[in-house]
Scaffold this active site. Structure first.
Site, PDB file in Angstrom:
ATOM      1  N   SER A 142      -4.246  -0.335  -3.637  1.00 10.22           N
ATOM      2  CA  SER A 142      -5.481   0.280  -3.847  1.00 10.22           C
ATOM      3  C   SER A 142      -5.731   1.249  -2.562  1.00 10.22           C
ATOM      4  O   SER A 142      -5.464   0.760  -1.340  1.00 10.22           O
ATOM      5  CB  SER A 142      -6.556  -0.764  -3.729  1.00 10.22           C
ATOM      6  OG  SER A 142      -7.674   0.140  -4.004  1.00 10.22           O
ATOM      7  N   TYR A 155     -11.732  -7.697  -1.214  1.00  7.22           N
ATOM      8  CA  TYR A 155     -10.630  -6.898  -2.113  1.00  7.22           C
ATOM      9  C   TYR A 155      -9.951  -6.169  -1.200  1.00  7.22           C
ATOM     10  O   TYR A 155      -8.725  -6.044  -1.350  1.00  7.22           O
ATOM     11  CB  TYR A 155     -11.528  -6.181  -3.282  1.00  7.22           C
ATOM     12  CG  TYR A 155     -10.597  -5.330  -3.959  1.00  7.22           C
ATOM     13  CD1 TYR A 155      -9.982  -5.744  -4.930  1.00  7.22           C
ATOM     14  CD2 TYR A 155     -10.458  -4.001  -3.712  1.00  7.22           C
ATOM     15  CE1 TYR A 155      -8.877  -5.017  -5.739  1.00  7.22           C
ATOM     16  CE2 TYR A 155      -9.483  -3.290  -4.351  1.00  7.22           C
ATOM     17  CZ  TYR A 155      -8.941  -3.628  -5.341  1.00  7.22           C
ATOM     18  OH  TYR A 155      -7.941  -2.910  -6.419  1.00  7.22           O
TER      19      TYR A 155
END
Length: 249
Positions: A142, A155
Site C-alpha cells: 500500500s 495498517y
C-alpha cells in the site's frame, strides 16, 4: 485460453472480490489457470472466468491459518504439481483511529493478517514455486506506507512490513531465480475501501494525482499481469506504485 501466461498456474489470495478478483480475471484472460484462496466463496469469480473461456478453481481458506493454508497447498499440488505465480493480496483495511486509542489486540490483528498471512502463504507454497520454470511472487502492499495517514498506524505498519519482506525475499529467492515484487495501488473503490470512504474522499485523492483519473482495480491487475510475464524476468525487489502519480518519490 491463449496469452502470454498460457499454461501457467497462478494462486491469488483474497480474490473473491476487489483487487484480488480483478487480478484473477486479468491473469486468467492472459492464459493462466487461477486458483483462488479466500475466506469467502470465490465460485462466482470462477464462473466468470469460465464463461470467458478461462480456467479457475476456488478454495475457501483463511490465509492467516497455517492448517487451512496447508490443506489448500495439498489440493493445488494434487491438481497441478506446481505453481508459477503467487499473488499475496488477502488482507484487511482500516478506518481512522488515533494510535493511542489502539489496543494491542487491534494492532496484532493487522500484523497477523496483513503481514504474517503473506509470510505463511509464501512459505507454504515455496516448494511448489521451486518447481516452476517461470516463478513469480507478487505482494499487494500500500502506498499508505509513504503517506503515513493519521489514524492508520496499525495498517501502515503491517503494509510496511510487507515491503520489508518483499526486499528480503527478493535477495534470498534471487538465488533460485525467483523475482519478488510489491505493487501499491492508489485509492481504489473496492468493497473494503468504500466502507470507510465516500465519493468526496476519492475525488480529493484524484485531484492530487498527476493523471486526473480514478484508479480502478483493473489498473493494478494490469501491473500484476506484467510482473507475472516474461517481460519482467529481471525486475525484482521493487515497490511499484499504480496511483496516477498521486505520490511521486
Amino acid at each position: 485460453m491463449d496469452g502470454r501466461l498460457k499454461n501457467r498456474v497462478a494462486v491469488v489470495t483474497g480474490a473473491a472480490a476487489g483487487l484480488g478478483k480483478a487480478a484473477a480475471l486479468r491473469l486468467a484472460s492472459e492464459g493462466a489457470t487461477v486458483e483462488i484462496l479466500d475466506l469467502n466463496d470465490g465460485s462466482a469469480v470462477v464462473s466468470e472466468i469460465g464463461a470467458s473461456g478461462g480456467a479457475a478453481n476456488s478454495i475457501v481458506c483463511d490465509c492467516a491459518d497455517e492448517a487451512q493454508i496447508a490443506n489448500a497447498v495439498k489440493e493445488i499440488e494434487e491438481r497441478h504439481g506446481r505453481i508459477d505465480i503467487l499473488v499475496n493480496n488477502a488482507g484487511i483495511l482500516s478506518g481512522r483511529k488515533p494510535w493511542h486509542e489502539l489496543s494491542k489486540e487491534e494492532v496484532a490483528r493487522f500484523v497477523n493478517i496483513n503481514y504474517l498471512g503473506y509470510f505463511l502463504v509464501t512459505k507454504a507454497f515455496y516448494p511448489l514455486i521451486l518447481k516452476s520454470q517461470t516463478p513469480r511472487v507478487i505482494m499487494v502492499a500500500s502506498r499508505t506506507y509513504f503517506l503515513a495517514n493519521p489514524g492508520q498506524m496499525a495498517y501502515v505498519a503491517s503494509k510496511g512490513a510487507v515491503m520489508g519482506m518483499t526486499r528480503v525475499l527478493a535477495k534470498e529467492m534471487g538465488e533460485q531465480g525467483i523475482p519478488v515484487n510489491a505493487v501499491m495501488p492508489g485509492m481504489v473503490a473496492t468493497p473494503g475501501t468504500t466502507q470507510h470512504s465516500q465519493d468526496e474522499a476519492f475525488n480529493r485523492v484524484m485531484g492530487n494525482q498527476a493523471i486526473k483519473k480514478r484508479v480502478q482495480p483493473e489498473h493494478l491487475a494490469g501491473l500484476i499481469a506484467f510482473l507475472a510475464s516474461d517481460d519482467a524476468e529481471l525486475i525484482t525487489g521493487q515497490m511499484i506504485l499504480c496511483d496516477g502519480g498521486g505520490y511521486l518519490h
